[in-house]
Write a protein that holds these residues in place. Sequence first.
Motif, PDB file in Angstrom:
ATOM      1  N   PHE A 167      -0.715 -32.126 -27.598  1.00 33.21           N
ATOM      2  CA  PHE A 167      -1.743 -31.387 -27.161  1.00 33.21           C
ATOM      3  C   PHE A 167      -1.667 -29.878 -27.313  1.00 33.21           C
ATOM      4  CE2 PHE A 167      -2.973 -34.937 -23.641  1.00 33.21           C
ATOM      5  CZ  PHE A 167      -3.156 -35.861 -24.840  1.00 33.21           C
ATOM      6  N   THR A 168      -2.676 -29.202 -27.306  1.00 35.06           N
ATOM      7  CA  THR A 168      -2.776 -27.827 -27.398  1.00 35.06           C
ATOM      8  C   THR A 168      -3.870 -27.197 -26.429  1.00 35.06           C
ATOM      9  OG1 THR A 168      -1.909 -27.737 -29.657  1.00 35.06           O
ATOM     10  CG2 THR A 168      -2.968 -25.770 -28.724  1.00 35.06           C
ATOM     11  N   ILE A 169      -3.485 -26.351 -25.317  1.00 37.89           N
ATOM     12  CA  ILE A 169      -4.395 -25.785 -24.602  1.00 37.89           C
ATOM     13  C   ILE A 169      -4.599 -24.179 -24.993  1.00 37.89           C
ATOM     14  CG2 ILE A 169      -2.746 -24.863 -22.972  1.00 37.89           C
ATOM     15  CD1 ILE A 169      -4.639 -25.525 -20.782  1.00 37.89           C
ATOM     16  N   SER A 170      -5.797 -23.876 -25.007  1.00 40.12           N
ATOM     17  CA  SER A 170      -6.151 -22.468 -25.333  1.00 40.12           C
ATOM     18  C   SER A 170      -7.505 -22.285 -24.492  1.00 40.12           C
ATOM     19  CB  SER A 170      -6.648 -22.643 -26.917  1.00 40.12           C
ATOM     20  OG  SER A 170      -7.646 -23.359 -27.304  1.00 40.12           O
ATOM     21  N   ARG A 171      -7.798 -20.866 -24.660  1.00 37.32           N
ATOM     22  CA  ARG A 171      -9.190 -20.418 -24.006  1.00 37.32           C
ATOM     23  C   ARG A 171      -9.649 -19.122 -24.999  1.00 37.32           C
ATOM     24  NH1 ARG A 171      -7.341 -18.576 -18.306  1.00 37.32           N
ATOM     25  NH2 ARG A 171      -9.143 -17.585 -18.031  1.00 37.32           N
ATOM     26  N   ASP A 172     -10.802 -19.132 -24.526  1.00 35.21           N
ATOM     27  CA  ASP A 172     -11.755 -17.970 -25.142  1.00 35.21           C
ATOM     28  C   ASP A 172     -12.406 -17.030 -23.804  1.00 35.21           C
ATOM     29  OD1 ASP A 172     -13.452 -16.151 -26.294  1.00 35.21           O
ATOM     30  OD2 ASP A 172     -13.854 -17.712 -27.987  1.00 35.21           O
ATOM     31  N   ARG A 192      -3.596 -37.908  -9.493  1.00 34.21           N
ATOM     32  CA  ARG A 192      -3.972 -36.774 -10.513  1.00 34.21           C
ATOM     33  C   ARG A 192      -2.713 -36.220 -10.968  1.00 34.21           C
ATOM     34  NH1 ARG A 192      -9.272 -33.610  -9.561  1.00 34.21           N
ATOM     35  NH2 ARG A 192      -9.763 -35.668  -9.015  1.00 34.21           N
ATOM     36  N   GLU A 193      -2.590 -35.833 -12.313  1.00 30.44           N
ATOM     37  CA  GLU A 193      -1.383 -35.239 -12.850  1.00 30.44           C
ATOM     38  C   GLU A 193      -1.512 -34.102 -13.862  1.00 30.44           C
ATOM     39  OE1 GLU A 193       0.950 -38.285 -14.940  1.00 30.44           O
ATOM     40  OE2 GLU A 193      -0.422 -38.042 -16.761  1.00 30.44           O
ATOM     41  N   PHE A 194      -0.864 -33.253 -13.819  1.00 34.72           N
ATOM     42  CA  PHE A 194      -0.910 -32.021 -14.780  1.00 34.72           C
ATOM     43  C   PHE A 194      -0.644 -32.406 -15.909  1.00 34.72           C
ATOM     44  CE2 PHE A 194       0.358 -27.988 -16.218  1.00 34.72           C
ATOM     45  CZ  PHE A 194       1.403 -28.326 -17.043  1.00 34.72           C
ATOM     46  N   VAL A 195      -1.515 -31.628 -16.925  1.00 34.08           N
ATOM     47  CA  VAL A 195      -1.519 -31.984 -18.193  1.00 34.08           C
ATOM     48  C   VAL A 195      -0.839 -30.844 -18.942  1.00 34.08           C
ATOM     49  CG1 VAL A 195      -2.851 -32.401 -20.362  1.00 34.08           C
ATOM     50  CG2 VAL A 195      -3.187 -33.896 -18.382  1.00 34.08           C
ATOM     51  N   ALA A 196      -1.729 -29.568 -18.564  1.00 35.68           N
ATOM     52  CA  ALA A 196      -1.390 -28.371 -19.455  1.00 35.68           C
ATOM     53  C   ALA A 196      -1.970 -27.291 -18.450  1.00 35.68           C
ATOM     54  CB  ALA A 196      -2.028 -28.373 -20.689  1.00 35.68           C
ATOM     55  N   THR A 197      -1.472 -26.079 -18.781  1.00 32.06           N
ATOM     56  CA  THR A 197      -2.211 -25.054 -18.109  1.00 32.06           C
ATOM     57  C   THR A 197      -2.182 -23.534 -18.849  1.00 32.06           C
ATOM     58  OG1 THR A 197       0.012 -24.403 -16.656  1.00 32.06           O
ATOM     59  CG2 THR A 197      -1.929 -25.508 -15.694  1.00 32.06           C
ATOM     60  N   VAL A 198      -2.763 -22.823 -18.792  1.00 28.00           N
ATOM     61  CA  VAL A 198      -2.849 -21.456 -19.604  1.00 28.00           C
ATOM     62  C   VAL A 198      -3.178 -20.350 -18.628  1.00 28.00           C
ATOM     63  CG1 VAL A 198      -5.235 -21.634 -20.163  1.00 28.00           C
ATOM     64  CG2 VAL A 198      -3.835 -20.328 -21.687  1.00 28.00           C
ATOM     65  N   ASN A 199      -2.326 -19.297 -19.002  1.00 29.55           N
ATOM     66  CA  ASN A 199      -2.326 -18.064 -17.994  1.00 29.55           C
ATOM     67  C   ASN A 199      -3.656 -17.376 -18.403  1.00 29.55           C
ATOM     68  OD1 ASN A 199      -1.819 -16.766 -20.434  1.00 29.55           O
ATOM     69  ND2 ASN A 199      -0.719 -15.012 -19.300  1.00 29.55           N
ATOM     70  N   TRP A 200      -4.167 -16.384 -17.653  1.00 25.08           N
ATOM     71  CA  TRP A 200      -5.280 -15.801 -17.508  1.00 25.08           C
ATOM     72  C   TRP A 200      -5.597 -15.145 -19.019  1.00 25.08           C
ATOM     73  CZ3 TRP A 200      -5.894 -10.380 -19.233  1.00 25.08           C
ATOM     74  CH2 TRP A 200      -4.819  -9.593 -19.218  1.00 25.08           C
ATOM     75  N   SER A 201      -4.708 -14.740 -19.664  1.00 24.59           N
ATOM     76  CA  SER A 201      -4.914 -14.081 -21.323  1.00 24.59           C
ATOM     77  C   SER A 201      -4.913 -15.133 -22.413  1.00 24.59           C
ATOM     78  CB  SER A 201      -3.933 -13.228 -21.312  1.00 24.59           C
ATOM     79  OG  SER A 201      -2.563 -13.597 -21.817  1.00 24.59           O
ATOM     80  N   GLY A 202      -4.289 -16.191 -22.115  1.00 22.91           N
ATOM     81  CA  GLY A 202      -4.109 -17.115 -23.049  1.00 22.91           C
ATOM     82  C   GLY A 202      -2.485 -17.058 -23.652  1.00 22.91           C
ATOM     83  N   THR A 206     -14.629 -20.119 -21.807  1.00 21.20           N
ATOM     84  CA  THR A 206     -14.439 -21.590 -22.127  1.00 21.20           C
ATOM     85  C   THR A 206     -12.861 -21.804 -22.533  1.00 21.20           C
ATOM     86  OG1 THR A 206     -16.511 -21.677 -23.343  1.00 21.20           O
ATOM     87  CG2 THR A 206     -14.916 -23.413 -23.533  1.00 21.20           C
ATOM     88  N   MET A 207     -12.272 -23.042 -22.033  1.00 25.03           N
ATOM     89  CA  MET A 207     -10.916 -23.322 -22.174  1.00 25.03           C
ATOM     90  C   MET A 207     -11.384 -24.610 -22.923  1.00 25.03           C
ATOM     91  SD  MET A 207      -8.246 -24.709 -19.237  1.00 25.03           S
ATOM     92  CE  MET A 207      -9.327 -25.812 -18.765  1.00 25.03           C
ATOM     93  N   PHE A 208     -10.009 -24.896 -23.640  1.00 27.56           N
ATOM     94  CA  PHE A 208     -10.105 -26.083 -24.760  1.00 27.56           C
ATOM     95  C   PHE A 208      -8.603 -26.952 -24.442  1.00 27.56           C
ATOM     96  CE2 PHE A 208     -13.506 -24.493 -27.054  1.00 27.56           C
ATOM     97  CZ  PHE A 208     -13.759 -23.091 -26.884  1.00 27.56           C
ATOM     98  N   LEU A 209      -8.831 -28.262 -25.009  1.00 23.43           N
ATOM     99  CA  LEU A 209      -7.670 -29.071 -24.898  1.00 23.43           C
ATOM    100  C   LEU A 209      -7.946 -29.702 -26.432  1.00 23.43           C
ATOM    101  CD1 LEU A 209      -4.954 -29.758 -23.616  1.00 23.43           C
ATOM    102  CD2 LEU A 209      -6.277 -31.815 -22.747  1.00 23.43           C
TER     103      LEU A 209
END
Length: 126
Positions: free
Chosen positions: A69-74, A46-56, A79-82
């Motif tokens: 790729f773009t990571i985001s969160r609402d 298993r490998e890292f792709v992307a992370t996002v902090n608590w606020s986005g 919900t989190m998105f990729l």
Amino acid sequence: QVQLEESGGGLVQIGGSLGLACAASGPRTFSNYAMGWFRQAPGKEREFVATVNWSGENTYYADSVKGRFTISRDNAKNTMFLQMNNLKPEDTAVYFCAASNYRSGSYNAVEDMTYWGKGTLVTVSS
């Protein structure tokens, strides 16, 4: 404790796009967690792709996906998105959603994550 469920995987052609979502549920506020996407190809770790902090506000990417790729969160929707663009055959893997008790997304090793979803398969083929 948080429960995570991924959605959006499937079959896509080389150069195509696909979006993943991760829905979180549980007693703690979603914004308490940094969130991330990881992947595991057959026969590989298993490998890292992307992370996002608590606020986005802060995001981190593996070199292999940077610019595609773009990571985001609402946080209002838990919900989190990729968003994955220009997909390549080497992007084929099971993609996992993960949550970390760290609020910073800079902690992005597999062992930094505490909670995991069951994964969703992404297959990139010609």
